[in-house]
Every structure is written in C-alpha cells, then in structure tokens.
Design a protein around this motif. Sequence first.
Motif, mmCIF file in Angstrom:
data_model
loop_
_atom_site.group_PDB
_atom_site.id
_atom_site.type_symbol
_atom_site.label_atom_id
_atom_site.label_comp_id
_atom_site.label_asym_id
_atom_site.label_seq_id
_atom_site.Cartn_x
_atom_site.Cartn_y
_atom_site.Cartn_z
ATOM 1 N N GLN A 80 109.016 -47.132 0.156
ATOM 2 C CA GLN A 80 110.343 -46.682 -0.213
ATOM 3 C C GLN A 80 111.289 -47.870 -0.307
ATOM 4 O O GLN A 80 111.001 -48.953 0.181
ATOM 5 C CB GLN A 80 110.886 -45.672 0.813
ATOM 6 C CG GLN A 80 111.083 -46.232 2.215
ATOM 7 C CD GLN A 80 111.571 -45.174 3.182
ATOM 8 O OE1 GLN A 80 110.864 -44.220 3.479
ATOM 9 N NE2 GLN A 80 112.789 -45.328 3.653
ATOM 10 N N SER A 84 109.293 -50.221 -2.956
ATOM 11 C CA SER A 84 108.953 -49.567 -4.224
ATOM 12 C C SER A 84 109.402 -50.401 -5.414
ATOM 13 O O SER A 84 108.692 -50.520 -6.415
ATOM 14 C CB SER A 84 109.597 -48.174 -4.284
ATOM 15 O OG SER A 84 109.061 -47.323 -3.300
ATOM 16 N N GLU A 122 114.619 -44.229 -6.211
ATOM 17 C CA GLU A 122 114.963 -44.460 -4.810
ATOM 18 C C GLU A 122 116.396 -44.027 -4.511
ATOM 19 O O GLU A 122 116.660 -43.417 -3.473
ATOM 20 C CB GLU A 122 114.777 -45.943 -4.455
ATOM 21 C CG GLU A 122 113.334 -46.400 -4.481
ATOM 22 C CD GLU A 122 112.441 -45.579 -3.584
ATOM 23 O OE1 GLU A 122 112.813 -45.355 -2.411
ATOM 24 O OE2 GLU A 122 111.371 -45.133 -4.055
#
Length: 226
Positions: A80, A84, A122
């Motif tokens: 995350q 990412s 995100e």
Amino acid sequence: MSGANDMSIAGLILEASIPVQLIMLLLLIISVMSWALIFQRSGVLNTASRKSKQFEDKFWSGIDLSKLSTELSQSDQKKQGLESLFLAGYKEFMRLRQQSGVSPEAVMDGTHRAMRVAHSREVEKLEQNLSFLATVGSVTPYIGLFGTVWGIMTSFIALGSVKQATLAMVAPGIAEALIATAMGLFAAIPAVIAYNRFTNRLQRIEIRYENFLEEFSGILHRKAHS
C-alpha cells in the motif's frame, strides 16, 4: 405529550412520542456508525503515514532498486501507499526497457502513467467513506431539529384541548423534543471535526505521494538515459 413528572433524560426519552423516539434512534445509529468510521479511518491514515515513512527511510538508504523490488514482491504483507507506487513504476519501467525499439521517452511515459494509476488507487482507498462523515455533519442537525419541531408541535396541539395551560404541563414535552436537537448536534460535531482533520491529513499524505512520484520519476529518467 406526556404528563409524567420524570424530567431525567432517560425518562424524557422513554416518554417521548413515537416519531420523536424513532428520530432519536436514527440519530443514535448514525452517531455509532460515525464513531466507528472515525476510529477505522484514523487507524488507516495512521498506518499510511507510518508505512510511508518506513518505506522512504528504506528507499533513500541507498538500497538497490531491483533488490527493493524483489523484497517487496516476495513479501506476504499487503502493498500500500508508496510501496504500490514504487512497484507499479519500477515493474513497468523494467518491462518497457527490456522491449526493443522503445525510446527512453516512451519508457518514461509508460512508467509515469503506471505510477499515476497506482497513486489514484491509493488516494481513493484513503478517501473511502469520508463523504459519510461530511454528510453526517451537515444532515444530522436538521434531523434533530425535525424531531424537536415535531415534539413541540405535538405538545402545543395537546394543550389545545386543555382549558388552563401551565408551564408544568408543556415543559416535559418541550424538554423531550429538545433532546432530539442535542442528539443531532452530538452526532454532527464529532463528524465535522473528524472530517476536517482527516481531510487535512489526507492532503499531507497525498503531497508525500506526489513528491515521491516526482523524485522517483527523476531517478528512473536518469536510469533510462544512461
């Protein structure tokens, strides 16, 4: 209107008219949902901030990019935030660079697009359900006010059938009606404060993502032209 003399908050709630009780119940449910979301979003944003700092510390420690990519890809932990963005950009960069006939500009364009998509995903995760808090903050005072208006209206309608009205007769009805307004404010105020606070924190995290995206793009740009 109730003729009881129980002027405690619990007594007034129990003796309120059915519509007012239903409005109070609705406000209570909304308040519980709001507080649950506040705690949940607070945890999500705290985790995002902590993981971003941890990744930045590791990224700028001088670790080899391919090694960092391998470590993240093999890790069982959920990717995350900056992780990412990094993986999306680096994998796309390596994929395009290994293709023959692809210019450095095309490589960077594809890499930047991949990171932008990851960035949007995100941020969308962090923004999830924040609109609910904004809705609670703007709507619940009016729901509470509706309960108050209904309760006061019912009290005065009941007084119309009484020859001699006194303050003692109307006070319980007005008091129980005002509790609905208080409950509406109790639900709205924390929601507004939390929404403003979360929005501010989200903006700082988003700026952090943007800065990393640009800095990482610069590193890959130099690598593409080397």
